[in-house]
Design an enzyme around this catalytic site. Structure first.
Site, mmCIF file in Angstrom:
data_model
loop_
_atom_site.group_PDB
_atom_site.id
_atom_site.type_symbol
_atom_site.label_atom_id
_atom_site.label_comp_id
_atom_site.label_asym_id
_atom_site.label_seq_id
_atom_site.Cartn_x
_atom_site.Cartn_y
_atom_site.Cartn_z
ATOM 1 N N GLU A 122 0.825 -1.207 0.000
ATOM 2 C CA GLU A 122 0.000 0.000 0.000
ATOM 3 C C GLU A 122 0.862 1.261 0.000
ATOM 4 O OE1 GLU A 122 -3.553 2.359 0.216
ATOM 5 O OE2 GLU A 122 -2.930 0.431 -0.601
ATOM 6 N N SER A 179 19.030 -7.787 -9.509
ATOM 7 C CA SER A 179 17.831 -7.883 -10.335
ATOM 8 C C SER A 179 17.903 -8.895 -11.473
ATOM 9 C CB SER A 179 17.476 -6.510 -10.914
ATOM 10 O OG SER A 179 17.019 -5.649 -9.901
ATOM 11 N N HIS A 224 2.963 -9.901 -10.388
ATOM 12 C CA HIS A 224 4.378 -10.219 -10.238
ATOM 13 C C HIS A 224 5.072 -9.204 -9.350
ATOM 14 C CE1 HIS A 224 8.661 -10.079 -11.570
ATOM 15 N NE2 HIS A 224 8.532 -11.369 -11.465
ATOM 16 N N SER A 225 4.733 -7.947 -9.513
ATOM 17 C CA SER A 225 5.269 -6.871 -8.682
ATOM 18 C C SER A 225 4.302 -5.700 -8.791
ATOM 19 C CB SER A 225 6.667 -6.458 -9.162
ATOM 20 O OG SER A 225 6.577 -5.767 -10.404
#
Length: 448
Positions: free
Chosen positions: A99, A185, A339-340
């Protein structure tokens, strides 16, 4: 508890192969150095489905009942409670940081919804000195190793308390003291690196194991092949832990591979392999515990494929709320969540698919059922813990927001022991730029 980790002989052919020839002497048998086999007298290609599906090992059913008493790990109450509290605390942190990103407070976030059992179940089975190479969805491993909430928040906010000094994307955690290598990443780069670390541990006779986490999508990278092959041929004490949640961002497993998941690849490399129910924290614990024991004792790699899923967070109607509510979605072989925060999964799968799986099993509820059946947990404790865990996360969250960002000069440090002339020139150029145009940057938010 006797976990059987397969070495290729567990799965039976669906149909008979050609008759193997009988030989009167050893000289008549195949002597090729590249394979172990017998001659046959009929031309026949091996079909992809000649091996039946690898079974999924589990200990508990969806109601938290032990299925086979001989597989019960008999963990003490204190350890089971730590498993549960680590999973639920991680879930609470996920909801608040998810959030937070949606409100523009942080730039990016990746939740661990539905995969909490794979994190803490495997972490609990390791020694604290075992080296961890994660991908980007293993925050629960650090959580189980008592990584402070303040440092989770500091990393995501990139403030002056961040161990990485604000130079990494959010969720790219790392902690030398807890033997957790910093996340990077690019997919699968950690796999051959982890094998190298395991080979070093073997040569040092360190009596430790390396565990390397990755998703089924990363297993399609060339680095995965290189890592598996090096680990097998160099006989490294490593556990490859694959989280198969059914989707590599927008690519479903039906388009990712044609074989029987990731565990089926292990025997081809000569790696002991097993498939487990990732929603069953005890199954994950047992498999990792046995894999660790044998990896250290026998100096050989192991592959664990955990079938998992990731349910979606559902935001509450109150736009000022910092904490979304959550629905649990199950799914062997399917990720329900995005996924993100940069992904909208509704673009590549239907709402009906998500809703179908939205009513099923979840690792937290399964372990809670177990705790209730043992008399180790009740509704009052549940309410108190939810309140306490949210308070802990919110305190760390508010503290992280108040802290300034690291000094911009730290952009140039920690790469070279002595700063080269070219890098010093860039640092001086930035200083001149900020001196001239500093009013256009929020420098008041950075440490002086």
């Amino acid at each position: 508890m006797a976990v059987a980790i397969a070495a290729g002989r567990v799965w039976r052919p669906n149909r008979g192969l050609s008759q193997q020839q009988q030989f009167s002497s050893l000289d008549d048998k195949p002597q090729f150095p590249g394979a172990s086999a017998e001659f046959i007298d009929k031309l026949e290609f091996i079909q992809p489905n000649v091996i039946s599906g690898i079974p999924i090992y589990r200990v508990m059913d969806r109601q938290g009942q032990i299925i086979n008493p001989s597989e019960d790990p008999h963990l003490p109450k204190e350890k089971v409670l730590k498993l549960y509290k680590s999973m639920t605390l991680l879930n609470t942190m996920d909801r608040i940081l998810y959030e937070s990103q949606r409100q523009g407070r942080i730039s990016f976030y990746m939740t661990n919804y539905g995969e909490e059992g794979t994190h803490v179940g495997s972490a609990a089975a390791l020694d604290n000195t075992d080296l961890v190479f994660g991908q980007y969805r293993e925050a629960g491993v650090l959580m189980y190793r008592d990584y402070p909430l303040e440092l989770f928040m500091a990393q995501c906010y990139g403030n002056i308390s961040d161990l990485g000094k604000g130079r990494q994307m959010p969720v790219h955690y790392g902690c030398k003291e807890r033997h957790f290598v910093t996340i990077s990443s690019p997919l699968a780069t950690q796999i051959p690196q982890a094998v190298g670390a395991a080979y070093a541990a073997k040569r040092a006779n360190a009596n430790r194991v390396v565990i390397c986490y990755f998703g089924e999508g990363a297993a399609s990278e060339g680095d995965a092949h290189a890592g598996f092959n090096f680990a097998a041929t160099l006989e490294c004490p490593i556990i490859f832990f694959c989280r198969n949640n059914g989707y590599a961002i927008s690519t479903p497993t039906s388009e990712q591979y044609r074989g029987d998941g990731i565990a089926a690849r292990g025997p081809g490399y000569g790696i002991m392999s097993i498939r487990v129910d990732g929603n069953d924290v005890f199954a994950v614990y047992n498999a990792t515990k046995e894999a660790r024991r044998r990896a250290v004792a026998e100096n050989q790699p192991f592959l664990i494929e955990a079938m998992t899923y990731s349910p979606s967070p559902i935001l509450p109607p109150d736009p000022h709320s910092r904490e979304p509510t959550l629905t649990w979605g199950p799914l062997p072989l399917c990720r329900i969540g995005h996924h993100s925060t940069s992904d909208d999964s509704s673009a590549y799968r239907s709402v009906d698919e998500v809703n179908y799986w939205d009513k099923q099993d979840h690792p937290i509820s399964r372990l809670r059922h177990y705790l209730l059946s043992q008399g180790w947990w009740d509704e009052e404790q549940e309410k108190a813990w939810r309140k306490q865990s949210r308070k802990k996360v919110m305190e760390a969250f508010e503290q992280a927001e108040r802290k300034p960002k690291p000094n911009p000069n730290l952009l140039f440090s920690d790469v070279y022991q002595e700063m080269p002339a070219q890098l010093r020139k860039q640092q001086e150029s930035l200083a001149r730029h900020l001196q001239t145009y500093g009013e256009h940057y929020p420098l008041e938010h950075f440490d002086k």
